[in-house]
Design a protein around this motif. Structure first.
Motif, PDB file in Angstrom:
ATOM      1  N   ALA A 104     -38.607  44.686  15.055  1.00 55.48           N
ATOM      2  CA  ALA A 104     -37.811  44.095  16.128  1.00 55.48           C
ATOM      3  C   ALA A 104     -37.903  42.569  16.102  1.00 55.48           C
ATOM      4  O   ALA A 104     -36.889  41.874  16.281  1.00 55.48           O
ATOM      5  N   TYR A 105     -39.095  42.043  15.879  1.00 59.41           N
ATOM      6  CA  TYR A 105     -39.265  40.592  15.782  1.00 59.41           C
ATOM      7  C   TYR A 105     -38.492  40.028  14.596  1.00 59.41           C
ATOM      8  O   TYR A 105     -37.868  38.973  14.690  1.00 59.41           O
ATOM      9  N   LEU A 113     -35.782  41.264  13.215  1.00 59.51           N
ATOM     10  CA  LEU A 113     -34.362  41.287  13.532  1.00 59.51           C
ATOM     11  C   LEU A 113     -33.995  40.195  14.534  1.00 59.51           C
ATOM     12  O   LEU A 113     -32.919  39.597  14.452  1.00 59.51           O
ATOM     13  N   TYR A 114     -34.884  39.916  15.464  1.00 54.60           N
ATOM     14  CA  TYR A 114     -34.650  38.854  16.443  1.00 54.60           C
ATOM     15  C   TYR A 114     -34.614  37.483  15.758  1.00 54.60           C
ATOM     16  O   TYR A 114     -33.785  36.641  16.076  1.00 54.60           O
ATOM     17  N   LYS A 115     -35.508  37.264  14.817  1.00 55.28           N
ATOM     18  CA  LYS A 115     -35.595  35.978  14.123  1.00 55.28           C
ATOM     19  C   LYS A 115     -34.607  35.850  12.961  1.00 55.28           C
ATOM     20  O   LYS A 115     -34.611  34.844  12.268  1.00 55.28           O
ATOM     21  N   LYS A 156     -31.424  35.386  12.935  1.00 59.87           N
ATOM     22  CA  LYS A 156     -30.436  34.310  13.117  1.00 59.87           C
ATOM     23  C   LYS A 156     -31.049  32.926  12.940  1.00 59.87           C
ATOM     24  O   LYS A 156     -30.387  32.005  12.489  1.00 59.87           O
ATOM     25  N   SER A 157     -32.294  32.770  13.325  1.00 61.11           N
ATOM     26  CA  SER A 157     -32.915  31.438  13.270  1.00 61.11           C
ATOM     27  C   SER A 157     -33.916  31.335  12.129  1.00 61.11           C
ATOM     28  O   SER A 157     -35.019  30.825  12.312  1.00 61.11           O
ATOM     29  N   ARG A 158     -33.536  31.795  10.954  1.00 64.21           N
ATOM     30  CA  ARG A 158     -34.465  31.761   9.817  1.00 64.21           C
ATOM     31  C   ARG A 158     -34.407  30.447   9.058  1.00 64.21           C
ATOM     32  O   ARG A 158     -35.167  30.231   8.133  1.00 64.21           O
TER      33      ARG A 158
END
Length: 93
Positions: free
Chosen positions: A42-43, A45-47, A49-51
Motif C-alpha cells: 500500500a505504501y 502504491l501511494y508513493k 506518483k511521487s517517486r
C-alpha cells in the motif's frame, strides 16, 4: 460392510474466519507478516506518483524486495520464537 457417517473432522467444519483465528494463535507471526506485506504494498502504491526521477521498474523492484524482506523477517522471527518455546523454555523433566 459398515459405513461410519458420524465421523466429524473439526478442520472441515470451521469457516475461513475461525480457521484464520486458530492459525494466528498457533503461529502469531503469520498475520504480522501478512499485514506488513500489505502495508508495504500500500505504501509503495501511494508513493508511486511521487517517486521523482526513479524509473517505474526500479521503484517496483524496491517495493518487491522490501515486501519480501519483511515477510522473510517475520518468518525468521516466528521460527526463532517457536524454537525458543519448544527447546529452551520447556521445563526439563
Amino acid at each position: 460392510m459398515s459405513t461410519d457417517t458420524d465421523v466429524s473432522l473439526s478442520s472441515y467444519d470451521e469457516d475461513q474466519g475461525s480457521k484464520l483465528t486458530r492459525k494466528a494463535k498457533e503461529a502469531p507471526f503469520v498475520p504480522i507478516g501478512m499485514a506488513g506485506f500489505a502495508a508495504i504494498v500500500a505504501y509503495g502504491l501511494y508513493k508511486l506518483k511521487s517517486r521523482g526521477n526513479t524509473k517505474m521498474s526500479v521503484h517496483l523492484i524496491h517495493m518487491c524486495v522490501a515486501a519480501q524482506g519483511f515477510v522473510v523477517g517475520a518468518m525468521t522471527l516466528g521460527m526463532g520464537y517457536s524454537m525458543y518455546w519448544e527447546f529452551w523454555a520447556k521445563p526439563k523433566p
